[in-house]
Structure formats: C-alpha cells, structure tokens
Design a protein around this motif. Sequence first.
Motif, PDB file in Angstrom:
ATOM      1  N   ASN A  17       0.806  -1.224   0.000  1.00 43.91           N
ATOM      2  CA  ASN A  17       0.000   0.000   0.000  1.00 43.91           C
ATOM      3  C   ASN A  17       0.838   1.273   0.000  1.00 43.91           C
ATOM      4  N   LEU A  18       2.160   1.110  -0.099  1.00 41.35           N
ATOM      5  CA  LEU A  18       3.059   2.265  -0.118  1.00 41.35           C
ATOM      6  C   LEU A  18       3.221   2.695  -1.577  1.00 41.35           C
ATOM      7  N   GLU A  19       2.418   3.646  -1.968  1.00 43.43           N
ATOM      8  CA  GLU A  19       2.339   4.018  -3.386  1.00 43.43           C
ATOM      9  C   GLU A  19       3.679   4.522  -3.908  1.00 43.43           C
ATOM     10  N   GLY A  20       4.151   3.906  -4.988  1.00 48.66           N
ATOM     11  CA  GLY A  20       5.430   4.281  -5.582  1.00 48.66           C
ATOM     12  C   GLY A  20       6.597   3.430  -5.123  1.00 48.66           C
ATOM     13  N   TRP A  21       6.389   2.638  -4.072  1.00 52.10           N
ATOM     14  CA  TRP A  21       7.478   1.833  -3.522  1.00 52.10           C
ATOM     15  C   TRP A  21       8.067   0.881  -4.562  1.00 52.10           C
ATOM     16  N   LYS A  22       7.229   0.240  -5.339  1.00 52.40           N
ATOM     17  CA  LYS A  22       7.710  -0.785  -6.266  1.00 52.40           C
ATOM     18  C   LYS A  22       8.504  -0.207  -7.437  1.00 52.40           C
ATOM     19  N   ASP A  23       8.496   1.101  -7.592  1.00 56.57           N
ATOM     20  CA  ASP A  23       9.255   1.734  -8.680  1.00 56.57           C
ATOM     21  C   ASP A  23      10.556   2.360  -8.198  1.00 56.57           C
ATOM     22  N   ASP A  24      10.822   2.270  -6.897  1.00 57.72           N
ATOM     23  CA  ASP A  24      12.004   2.949  -6.358  1.00 57.72           C
ATOM     24  C   ASP A  24      13.213   2.020  -6.355  1.00 57.72           C
ATOM     25  N   ASP A  25      14.394   2.628  -6.397  1.00 55.33           N
ATOM     26  CA  ASP A  25      15.649   1.889  -6.315  1.00 55.33           C
ATOM     27  C   ASP A  25      16.488   2.445  -5.169  1.00 55.33           C
ATOM     28  N   PRO A  26      16.363   1.859  -3.970  1.00 55.86           N
ATOM     29  CA  PRO A  26      17.108   2.375  -2.817  1.00 55.86           C
ATOM     30  C   PRO A  26      18.503   1.778  -2.670  1.00 55.86           C
ATOM     31  N   SER A  27      19.068   1.239  -3.757  1.00 55.51           N
ATOM     32  CA  SER A  27      20.373   0.550  -3.673  1.00 55.51           C
ATOM     33  C   SER A  27      21.478   1.441  -3.118  1.00 55.51           C
ATOM     34  N   GLY A  28      21.408   2.737  -3.389  1.00 53.92           N
ATOM     35  CA  GLY A  28      22.487   3.632  -2.966  1.00 53.92           C
ATOM     36  C   GLY A  28      22.560   3.885  -1.479  1.00 53.92           C
ATOM     37  N   LEU A  29      21.562   3.427  -0.723  1.00 54.61           N
ATOM     38  CA  LEU A  29      21.521   3.738   0.707  1.00 54.61           C
ATOM     39  C   LEU A  29      22.428   2.850   1.546  1.00 54.61           C
ATOM     40  N   PHE A  30      22.883   1.740   1.015  1.00 55.49           N
ATOM     41  CA  PHE A  30      23.553   0.760   1.869  1.00 55.49           C
ATOM     42  C   PHE A  30      24.905   1.251   2.379  1.00 55.49           C
ATOM     43  N   GLU A  31      25.678   1.930   1.540  1.00 57.82           N
ATOM     44  CA  GLU A  31      26.964   2.458   1.998  1.00 57.82           C
ATOM     45  C   GLU A  31      26.745   3.516   3.089  1.00 57.82           C
ATOM     46  N   VAL A  32      25.723   4.330   2.934  1.00 57.93           N
ATOM     47  CA  VAL A  32      25.424   5.349   3.949  1.00 57.93           C
ATOM     48  C   VAL A  32      25.003   4.686   5.257  1.00 57.93           C
ATOM     49  N   MET A  33      24.226   3.612   5.160  1.00 55.62           N
ATOM     50  CA  MET A  33      23.801   2.894   6.362  1.00 55.62           C
ATOM     51  C   MET A  33      25.005   2.288   7.087  1.00 55.62           C
ATOM     52  N   ARG A  34      25.981   1.812   6.329  1.00 59.18           N
ATOM     53  CA  ARG A  34      27.186   1.278   6.969  1.00 59.18           C
ATOM     54  C   ARG A  34      27.938   2.388   7.713  1.00 59.18           C
ATOM     55  N   ARG A  35      27.965   3.574   7.113  1.00 57.64           N
ATOM     56  CA  ARG A  35      28.626   4.697   7.784  1.00 57.64           C
ATOM     57  C   ARG A  35      27.875   5.103   9.058  1.00 57.64           C
ATOM     58  N   CYS A  36      26.543   5.071   8.988  1.00 55.58           N
ATOM     59  CA  CYS A  36      25.738   5.384  10.177  1.00 55.58           C
ATOM     60  C   CYS A  36      26.031   4.387  11.304  1.00 55.58           C
ATOM     61  N   ARG A  37      26.161   3.113  10.933  1.00 57.96           N
ATOM     62  CA  ARG A  37      26.441   2.093  11.955  1.00 57.96           C
ATOM     63  C   ARG A  37      27.783   2.360  12.628  1.00 57.96           C
ATOM     64  N   ARG A  38      28.784   2.729  11.833  1.00 61.62           N
ATOM     65  CA  ARG A  38      30.098   3.016  12.423  1.00 61.62           C
ATOM     66  C   ARG A  38      30.017   4.231  13.349  1.00 61.62           C
ATOM     67  N   GLN A  39      29.244   5.243  12.948  1.00 62.72           N
ATOM     68  CA  GLN A  39      29.090   6.418  13.794  1.00 62.72           C
ATOM     69  C   GLN A  39      28.444   6.041  15.132  1.00 62.72           C
ATOM     70  N   ILE A  40      27.393   5.225  15.074  1.00 65.18           N
ATOM     71  CA  ILE A  40      26.661   4.847  16.287  1.00 65.18           C
ATOM     72  C   ILE A  40      27.500   3.968  17.205  1.00 65.18           C
ATOM     73  N   THR A  41      28.196   2.995  16.623  1.00 64.51           N
ATOM     74  CA  THR A  41      28.913   2.014  17.451  1.00 64.51           C
ATOM     75  C   THR A  41      30.304   2.488  17.858  1.00 64.51           C
ATOM     76  N   ASP A  42      30.984   3.241  16.995  1.00 57.26           N
ATOM     77  CA  ASP A  42      32.377   3.616  17.272  1.00 57.26           C
ATOM     78  C   ASP A  42      32.523   5.021  17.852  1.00 57.26           C
ATOM     79  N   VAL A  43      31.550   5.891  17.601  1.00 59.12           N
ATOM     80  CA  VAL A  43      31.695   7.285  18.032  1.00 59.12           C
ATOM     81  C   VAL A  43      30.654   7.645  19.084  1.00 59.12           C
ATOM     82  N   LYS A  44      29.392   7.740  18.660  1.00 64.39           N
ATOM     83  CA  LYS A  44      28.361   8.182  19.598  1.00 64.39           C
ATOM     84  C   LYS A  44      26.987   7.873  19.022  1.00 64.39           C
TER      85      LYS A  44
END
Length: 372
Positions: A17-44
């Motif tokens: 029911n999330l209109e437009g979801w099936k047409d999106d390509d969120p592939s580029g988010l994974f590297e950013v998510m890895r950076r967020c994890r390092r910030q949370i676990t290693d810094v603050k």
Amino acid sequence: MSDHASDFVLQAMSFDNLEGWKDDDPSGLFEVMRRCRRQITDVKPYRTGSLGLSAEDLLPLLTAAEDFTPSSPASARAFFETHCRPFRIRRRDGNSGFVTAFYEPDIEVSERPDEIFRFPFYRRPDDLIDLDDDNRPAGLDGSYAFGRLHDGRIGTYPDRRAIDQGFLEGRGLEIAWAKSKVDVFFVHVQGAARLRYSDGRIGRITYAAKAGHAFSAVGKLLIDRGEIDRADISMQTIRAWLARNPERVDEVLWHNRSYIFFREASVADPQAGPIAAAKVPLLTGRSLAVDRMIHTFGFPFFIRAESLTHLDHGRPFRRLMLALDTGSAIVGPARGDIFTGSGDMAGESAGTVRNDADFAILIPNAAAGRFD
C-alpha cells in the motif's frame, strides 16, 4: 506546530500500500547505512527523538546492511521489506506533510579580505556556550540552545545585525571571505558550502553552532509585506528581489536574527556530499533533514510528493531516504528537507521545492511492535 507525539499518529501499513514503492531503487543507501552504523557504534549513538525510536532500535537494520550488497532494485527493496515495517505519519490536524530542499552552495572565496572579498564566514567563538536546563538563565526562552558567557554571566549572544556590524571583528575567527553578503546569508540557511579559492584549492565548511536566536524566514517577511506573491516564493525570487533592492538588503536579512558559525571540514572526496548533523556524508537525492526533536537520525523514510516532479524528469517524487540532517526551519513530524547535491544546478533544483508530501517511516521489526 508542537513537537509532542500527541500531534500525530503512526498508522501501520503494508509495503503493497506504499504508493510508488515498487518503482524505487534504494540501492544507494547501503553504503550510507554502513557509515551510520560506524558512527553509532564507534563514536556516539544518535540522540533519541520524542517519537521514542533510538539508535539501538535502528542497529539491527544497520547490522543487516553491513554485509548486504543489492543485486537489483528489487533485491534492495526486498531487504527493507524483510527487516522493516512501514508506518504512515498522520498529523492529527489532518494536514499533509511538506517538503522543501537544500543544497551545498559553491562559493568563490579569498583567505584574506580585500575590497572585493569583504564578507566573512566565522568559526565558533569561544564565548558561545551550549545551554541546557541546568545553565539556562531564568527568563531566557527554552528554545535557546546557545548563549554567551561574559564576565561569569550567561546571556543571549549578539544577533545577525550585531555580528554584521562588527561584533566579532579582530578575534581571528574568519575562515574565508566571500564577495556577497547575500551569498553568505544563503550559506547560513543551507548550513554548509564548498569554498573555491583563487589558487584552485577547494575547501568545505559545515555547521558548527549558532548564536541561538530563532530562525525567521525572510521569504515569509517579503510575502507579508506584499513584495513577493506567496505562490512565487523561492530562493530564486528572494535573491532576485534582494538584487533589485540593494538598499534594503540589510533590513531584510537582519529580520532573521539567527546566525550560523562553521567549522572547516575535510575534502577527502570532492564528489561526496557534505558531512551534516548525522556525521556521515549526505547522499544526493536520498538524504533528508528532519525535526530531530521528534525523529532520530539514520531511520529510513519513504517520501511521496505527487506535485514535486522536476527532480525526477517529470515523474512524481517517490523515494526512500535516510534522515541525516536537521535545520531550524524543519519543524514537525511530517516535515522534511531534501538534499539535492552541490553547486549551482543543485541550487536551482532545491530553490523551488515547496510541496505537500506523504511521509512513511520504516521501523525495524523488533521495534515496530511498540507502535501497533
């Protein structure tokens, strides 16, 4: 709008029911998510907003992303479908959400002032202090996050007008000088800039602190005065009005008493976006500034803005984004600022974004049960 959770509800929904979801390509988010994890676990860990979602709630998603490389847009979507549940953010007043956009300006500067380069970007002064409930003076509005420590007493910091008129001169706080007071003002609004020096060097500045006064939109001032029609307001029309009325520039800019201080940021990769409040580089078109009093950095949001078409070649804007920044003007549960990139073209794209939008937040499975 208040930032209290009672002003909105989260409504569980399905990805179908999330209109437009099936047409999106969120592939580029994974590297950013890895950076967020390092910030949370290693810094603050990121500060938890009033919605109650914490960095700890986010970690299962970020950990799963650590070793995942999407092979297609469908596989990227399937990752989020496996690890998250979507919730529509519904404002109780019935109004829709709203998006604007921001970018990283590209500014020609000099490391020394002269008759052309006269308008400085300042570092944080040493008499500017963080305020909290323990040290905020009685009578000073609770919205002030910064103040001035002077002769052992805490008060408000001088505002834009006082600083423009020389309050900080002679203290060696200048990072660089620009040619235009208006350019400096809009860098304050954006919160970051790429600096181009005459010798070809490229620098970067990003938000360090602010004087503490509330942000007041000069666009609203010009609308209220009948100078620009509400339907036409944009960064471009504000700049054009200021260019046509040079004798009124100070009066209009000083209406926004808020003043931003910067720090120099490394330029390890000129192609990467600026590092903003979440302490990771912003990804063009996929980074969202949110109200950090409500939301927590790093969480995914699916934004659908049917009337916003110029960012996607005439198609409605429907994208999964990560909350990676915040801003004084970004207030409310369904209010976002889309990062469009760096330079003049990005500025052209950002300047005219003022669109109603639907917001859905993707909550990792373990935490999602608390919101059913």
